[in-house]
Write a protein that holds these residues in place. Structure first.
Motif, PDB file in Angstrom:
ATOM      1  N   LEU A 133       0.844  -1.355   0.157  1.00  0.00           N
ATOM      2  CA  LEU A 133      -0.001  -0.006  -0.185  1.00  0.00           C
ATOM      3  C   LEU A 133       0.770   1.291  -0.059  1.00  0.00           C
ATOM      4  CD1 LEU A 133      -2.830  -1.062   2.197  1.00  0.00           C
ATOM      5  CD2 LEU A 133      -2.636  -0.909  -0.216  1.00  0.00           C
TER       6      LEU A 133
ATOM      7  N   LEU B 211      -4.999   5.148  -9.879  1.00  0.00           N
ATOM      8  CA  LEU B 211      -5.081   3.518  -9.963  1.00  0.00           C
ATOM      9  C   LEU B 211      -3.558   2.963 -10.165  1.00  0.00           C
ATOM     10  CD1 LEU B 211      -7.851   3.364 -12.304  1.00  0.00           C
ATOM     11  CD2 LEU B 211      -7.967   2.561 -10.167  1.00  0.00           C
TER      12      LEU B 211
ATOM     13  N   ILE C  94       0.768  -3.506  -7.558  1.00  0.00           N
ATOM     14  CA  ILE C  94       0.280  -4.774  -6.864  1.00  0.00           C
ATOM     15  C   ILE C  94      -0.123  -5.856  -7.449  1.00  0.00           C
ATOM     16  CG2 ILE C  94      -1.114  -5.166  -4.760  1.00  0.00           C
ATOM     17  CD1 ILE C  94      -1.369  -2.434  -3.956  1.00  0.00           C
ATOM     18  N   THR C  95      -1.147  -5.647  -8.264  1.00  0.00           N
ATOM     19  CA  THR C  95      -1.862  -6.809  -8.862  1.00  0.00           C
ATOM     20  C   THR C  95      -1.182  -7.666  -9.782  1.00  0.00           C
ATOM     21  OG1 THR C  95      -3.568  -5.185  -9.036  1.00  0.00           O
ATOM     22  CG2 THR C  95      -4.148  -7.053 -10.137  1.00  0.00           C
TER      23      THR C  95
ATOM     24  N   PRO D 211      -8.108   3.079 -16.274  1.00  0.00           N
ATOM     25  CA  PRO D 211      -9.069   2.103 -15.617  1.00  0.00           C
ATOM     26  C   PRO D 211      -9.149   0.876 -16.737  1.00  0.00           C
ATOM     27  CG  PRO D 211     -10.159   4.130 -15.919  1.00  0.00           C
ATOM     28  CD  PRO D 211      -8.503   4.491 -16.737  1.00  0.00           C
TER      29      PRO D 211
ATOM     30  N   SER E 190      -6.920  -6.727 -13.284  1.00  0.00           N
ATOM     31  CA  SER E 190      -7.516  -7.525 -12.284  1.00  0.00           C
ATOM     32  C   SER E 190      -8.210  -8.883 -12.747  1.00  0.00           C
ATOM     33  CB  SER E 190      -8.717  -6.600 -11.884  1.00  0.00           C
ATOM     34  OG  SER E 190      -8.042  -5.309 -11.446  1.00  0.00           O
TER      35      SER E 190
ATOM     36  N   HIS F 154     -13.096   4.307  -2.007  1.00  0.00           N
ATOM     37  CA  HIS F 154     -12.944   4.295  -3.803  1.00  0.00           C
ATOM     38  C   HIS F 154     -14.086   3.411  -4.397  1.00  0.00           C
ATOM     39  CE1 HIS F 154      -8.936   5.678  -2.770  1.00  0.00           C
ATOM     40  NE2 HIS F 154      -8.603   5.918  -4.079  1.00  0.00           N
TER      41      HIS F 154
ATOM     42  N   ILE G 150      -6.515  -5.687  -0.139  1.00  0.00           N
ATOM     43  CA  ILE G 150      -6.933  -4.329  -0.144  1.00  0.00           C
ATOM     44  C   ILE G 150      -6.884  -3.662  -1.539  1.00  0.00           C
ATOM     45  CG2 ILE G 150      -6.990  -2.116   0.851  1.00  0.00           C
ATOM     46  CD1 ILE G 150      -6.351  -3.315   3.557  1.00  0.00           C
ATOM     47  N   GLY G 151      -5.249  -3.860  -1.700  1.00  0.00           N
ATOM     48  CA  GLY G 151      -4.847  -2.888  -3.039  1.00  0.00           C
ATOM     49  C   GLY G 151      -5.607  -3.448  -4.172  1.00  0.00           C
ATOM     50  N   VAL G 152      -5.717  -4.978  -4.520  1.00  0.00           N
ATOM     51  CA  VAL G 152      -6.203  -5.417  -5.522  1.00  0.00           C
ATOM     52  C   VAL G 152      -7.836  -4.975  -5.728  1.00  0.00           C
ATOM     53  CG1 VAL G 152      -6.958  -7.455  -6.896  1.00  0.00           C
ATOM     54  CG2 VAL G 152      -4.757  -7.118  -5.927  1.00  0.00           C
TER      55      VAL G 152
ATOM     56  N   PHE H 118      -9.808  -2.678  -4.220  1.00  0.00           N
ATOM     57  CA  PHE H 118     -10.373  -1.361  -4.397  1.00  0.00           C
ATOM     58  C   PHE H 118      -9.980  -0.805  -5.765  1.00  0.00           C
ATOM     59  CE2 PHE H 118      -6.255   0.654  -2.891  1.00  0.00           C
ATOM     60  CZ  PHE H 118      -6.121   1.828  -3.655  1.00  0.00           C
ATOM     61  N   THR H 119      -8.663  -1.023  -6.610  1.00  0.00           N
ATOM     62  CA  THR H 119      -8.224  -0.458  -7.685  1.00  0.00           C
ATOM     63  C   THR H 119      -9.216  -1.120  -8.394  1.00  0.00           C
ATOM     64  OG1 THR H 119      -6.527  -2.418  -7.819  1.00  0.00           O
ATOM     65  CG2 THR H 119      -5.913  -0.081  -7.141  1.00  0.00           C
ATOM     66  N   TRP H 120      -9.626  -2.224  -8.605  1.00  0.00           N
ATOM     67  CA  TRP H 120     -10.414  -3.102  -9.475  1.00  0.00           C
ATOM     68  C   TRP H 120     -11.744  -2.370  -9.528  1.00  0.00           C
ATOM     69  CZ3 TRP H 120     -13.592  -7.723  -8.780  1.00  0.00           C
ATOM     70  CH2 TRP H 120     -14.426  -8.268  -9.775  1.00  0.00           C
TER      71      TRP H 120
ATOM     72  N   PHE I 276     -12.611   0.469  -8.227  1.00  0.00           N
ATOM     73  CA  PHE I 276     -12.817   1.996  -8.689  1.00  0.00           C
ATOM     74  C   PHE I 276     -12.688   1.998 -10.368  1.00  0.00           C
ATOM     75  CE2 PHE I 276     -10.514   6.130  -8.983  1.00  0.00           C
ATOM     76  CZ  PHE I 276     -11.759   6.928  -8.499  1.00  0.00           C
ATOM     77  N   ALA I 277     -11.573   1.100 -10.881  1.00  0.00           N
ATOM     78  CA  ALA I 277     -11.448   1.046 -12.275  1.00  0.00           C
ATOM     79  C   ALA I 277     -12.763   0.866 -12.976  1.00  0.00           C
ATOM     80  CB  ALA I 277     -10.389   0.087 -12.652  1.00  0.00           C
ATOM     81  N   ILE I 278     -13.690  -0.240 -12.469  1.00  0.00           N
ATOM     82  CA  ILE I 278     -14.913  -0.271 -12.900  1.00  0.00           C
ATOM     83  C   ILE I 278     -15.712   0.908 -13.069  1.00  0.00           C
ATOM     84  CG2 ILE I 278     -17.154  -1.693 -12.484  1.00  0.00           C
ATOM     85  CD1 ILE I 278     -15.436  -3.650 -11.716  1.00  0.00           C
TER      86      ILE I 278
ATOM     87  N   VAL J 258     -14.695   4.129 -12.916  1.00  0.00           N
ATOM     88  CA  VAL J 258     -14.427   5.118 -13.710  1.00  0.00           C
ATOM     89  C   VAL J 258     -14.963   4.927 -15.310  1.00  0.00           C
ATOM     90  CG1 VAL J 258     -12.301   6.315 -14.750  1.00  0.00           C
ATOM     91  CG2 VAL J 258     -12.339   5.792 -12.397  1.00  0.00           C
TER      92      VAL J 258
END
Lengths: 426, 295
Positions: free
Chosen positions: A42, A210, A216-217, A260, A267, B42, B93-95, B97-99, B101-103, B105
């Protein structure tokens, strides 16, 4: 832009974009592996939010969108955010997660304040590109930008390659690293610098919000596909690069920000890895567990029939109902287990259930292991005989033939177990 | 600098965002769940956008339901990745919320074109326009809609914390004791996360999805540096929240920039001051103490 053009690299602009997005995503994925393994995933999120004020300040002071200047500004505030997090956690009682969240959001807030300030300034016609730093827009990359960002990305990769061994030790065992005389502090600094650099070059394609995903991913997904660091870094790089490409392609088709879509691609690949990874994936784990459960069930059934015949001194077929009454089992599971065992050749159906020769052997072995273990526990661990059954009930499925031999030898081939039942041996 | 009536409405809205955030933030800081709060704030975005796409207007109820369920989904997903998939917690957590949030946006930039919801709004909200969206009941103007919504959320959060003060207190400070006396730590974990998602949704229009985190952490962390008494911490936190909302708004209009950005900047500034000067838990507290003893 149509896909044929996209694939064939005909157009110089498209070539830039494709090269750029692949390279940027790839370099951040590689660095991300190390931050992930050091459990500081993080922190990347904090850095990526914190570069925004740097970009804005650099623009305010220089008045240009020169990528090098913006990059330096971003680098400075990114670094500063990490220092601030360290300072807050070391010098006060604020826990690390709160410090991270605080620094992340406050730096971002300052960035937003500056960004909106710049946008409302009169006479600044060329500010419009700044907000592409928010969600990323690789499509706006110019040839010059590409050289700058590309050079940084290549520096990054070279650094990781040169210090691979050091980073490896640092990620897994910092104490060991300092014991063998590695400059741990310097290495940590270097890795942090690389993380900040990775974020700084990555924001061009993914945007500050992002960017964390790019660190991370891919690393998280790669972690599920291998247990070795080398392959993990390579897999993460491949995942990152693939997502960079796919995301750029989709976003150019829909004319929306790149970030995104790249994160979306990432993801989906990561979720795929979490579920379908051959060894550590959820599906594999589930299948292993089911296999294991079935084995335990089967062995329990064989054991029950064997013991029933032993106790009643008969070789007559056993009825399912008698079996349930004798050793309480779930009827449905028992029935399916019986069917499975008879198809595998351990049982025969003949007005009830009869053990075949192999079934007889397996049931006897489980009974023997159970009773051997009970004897061992009472004799060597001095556990009361009425407390040993539960433990033996689970260990009987695990003991290997080698261990069985050892146990027999150690206990001097006992005839009776602590409950005075005979230990079968054929 | 002259303030018009609309500015007071905006300032009030800022305060109404700051109050529930400051209260819930105290729990997040003490439970070490700040980054989960960050993730939730997010991740409510796709919920907001979906609710908006389905109903075609910014109605409060569908928004709260849509985004609230997304918040719970985030909490659940993080837990799932962490416990079942066995991914380390920070990465889960990182995976997650970024996912999400990307959806969000993608949905905003591809399917929605409306004044209420755009990429800028997602990032830093729109406090300045709040006074112009007025509520009418029977032809009478009753003040901005957002004030009513935020007021309602304030009441809910206050009631929640008031009525369940004991449960929240015990599960925060000693979860195993809580379980021993029959208070479910999991239930209150989810209840708290539900409250956080509700506040994130309600604040979205005013300050955007990302800056909510600052409203959650900054006042609470500042208060945590000043006191050991939990009730006092709650009070101080609210105070700091309100102060940063008002001062931040003034800063923002004097710079002609985003109000939410200004508020967060001030909140950060207050934290910085307290961090340096706090007599008990600050950076120089030891030096300060010896100074006072000498004097």
């Amino acid at each position: 832009m149509n896909w044929l053009e996209f694939i064939t690299f005909d157009n110089a602009l498209i070539r830039n974009v494709v090269l750029g997005s692949t390279l940027l995503a790839l370099s951040s994925s590689v660095v991300g592996c190390f931050t992930l393994l050091r459990k500081r995933a993080l922190v990347g999120d904090a850095v990526s939010h914190s570069v925004l004020p740097g970009v804005c300040l650099a623009f305010l002071f220089q008045g240009t969108k020169d990528p090098l200047v913006l990059l330096i500004g971003a680098f400075i505030t990114g670094w500063l955010s990490l220092l601030t997090i360290d300072l807050i956690t070391k010098r006060s009682r604020i826990p690390e997660d709160a410090a991270t969240g605080l620094v992340l959001s406050v730096f971002f807030g300052v960035g937003i304040l500056l960004l909106t300030y710049i946008q409302h300034l009169p006479n600044l016609a060329n500010q419009s590109g700044l907000d592409s730093f928010l969600f990323g827009n690789i499509l706006s990359i110019s040839e010059k930008d590409l050289y700058v960002f590309g050079a940084v990305a290549i520096c990054l990769l070279t650094c990781v390659w040169l210090f691979y061994k050091e980073f490896q030790v640092l990620s897994f065992d910092e104490g060991y690293a300092s014991t063998i005389g590695m400059p741990v502090k310097g290495l940590r600094l270097l890795l942090t610098t690389l993380t900040v650099l990775a974020v700084v070059v990555g924001i061009q394609s993914v945007g500050v919000v992002l960017m964390a995903a790019l660190l991370i991913t891919p690393a998280a997904a790669a972690r599920f596909l291998t247990n070795r660091l080398g392959p993990m870094v390579i897999i993460a790089a491949i995942i990152g690069a693939t997502a960079g490409l796919t995301g750029t392609f989709i976003s150019s088709a829909f004319r929306t920000p790149t970030g995104p879509w790249i994160v979306m691609a990432l993801s989906i690949m990561a979720l795929g890895a979490f579920f379908f990874a051959p060894k550590q994936g959820i599906l594999a784990k589930w299948i292993r567990q089911r296999h294991w459960n079935r084995q335990i069930q089967d062995e329990n059934i064989l054991k029950a029939i064997f013991q029933f015949q032993l106790d009643n001194n008969s070789n007559d077929p056993v009825q399912t109902e008698t079996l349930i009454k004798w050793r309480p089992m779930e009827a449905k599971q028992l029935r399916s287990g019986l069917k499975r065992l008879s198809s595998q050749g351990y049982l025969e159906q003949n007005n009830g259930w009869l053990l075949t020769q192999v079934g007889q052997k397996r049931g006897e072995r489980i009974t023997r292991l159970h009773r051997l273990w009970e004897t061992y526990l009472t004799k060597y661990l001095k556990i009361a005989p009425d407390h040993v059954h539960e433990d033996a009930e689970s260990i009987e499925h695990i003991i290997t033939p080698e261990l069985e031999l050892e146990l027999e030898k150690l206990l001097d081939y006992p005839e009776k177990d602590p409950h005075d039942s005979s230990i079968p041996r054929s | 600098m002259t303030l018009i009536a609309g500015d007071y409405w905006s300032m009030l809205a800022g305060c109404l965002v700051a109050i529930p955030c400051a209260i819930l933030g105290c729990y997040l800081v003490l439970r070490r769940m700040v980054m989960i709060g960050d993730a939730i704030s997010h991740a409510v975005l796709p919920g907001i956008v979906l609710a908006f796409m389905l109903t075609d207007k910014m109605d409060t109820l569908p928004l709260l339901i849509g985004a609230g369920s997304l918040g719970m989904l985030t909490t659940f997903l993080i837990e799932f990745l962490h416990r079942k998939v066995r991914l380390q917690e920070d990465a889960s957590i990182g995976v997650t919320f970024t996912w999400l949030f990307a959806i969000g946006v993608i949905l905003v930039s591809t399917f929605v074109s409306n004044v209420h919801i755009d990429q800028e709004c997602v990032l830093y909200g729109d406090l300045v326009n709040i006074p112009f969206d007025l509520m009418e009941i029977g032809g009478k103007e009753m003040g901005p809609v957002a004030i009513w919504t935020l007021g309602l959320v304030n009441l809910c959060v206050l009631a929640f914390v008031w009525i369940f003060y004991r449960q929240l207190f015990i599960t925060t400070f000693d979860p195993s004791f809580a379980v021993a006396i029959g208070i479910s730590a999991t239930l209150w974990h989810y209840a708290l996360m539900g409250a956080v998602s509700m506040v994130s949704v309600a604040s979205f229009e005013s300050v955007g999805a990302i800056l909510v985190v600052a409203f959650l952490v900054a006042p609470a962390a500042t208060a945590y540096l000043l006191t050991d008494n939990f009730k006092l911490m709650l009070g101080l936190s609210v105070l700091f929240g309100i102060a940063s909302a008002i001062l931040g708004y003034l800063l923002a209009i004097s710079l002609n920039s985003s109000a939410a950005g200004g508020m967060v900047t001030v909140a950060g500034g207050i934290f910085g001051l307290v961090f340096v000067l706090s007599p008990r838990y600050g950076m120089f507290s030891k030096k300060l103490r010896t100074l006072f003893k000498v004097a």
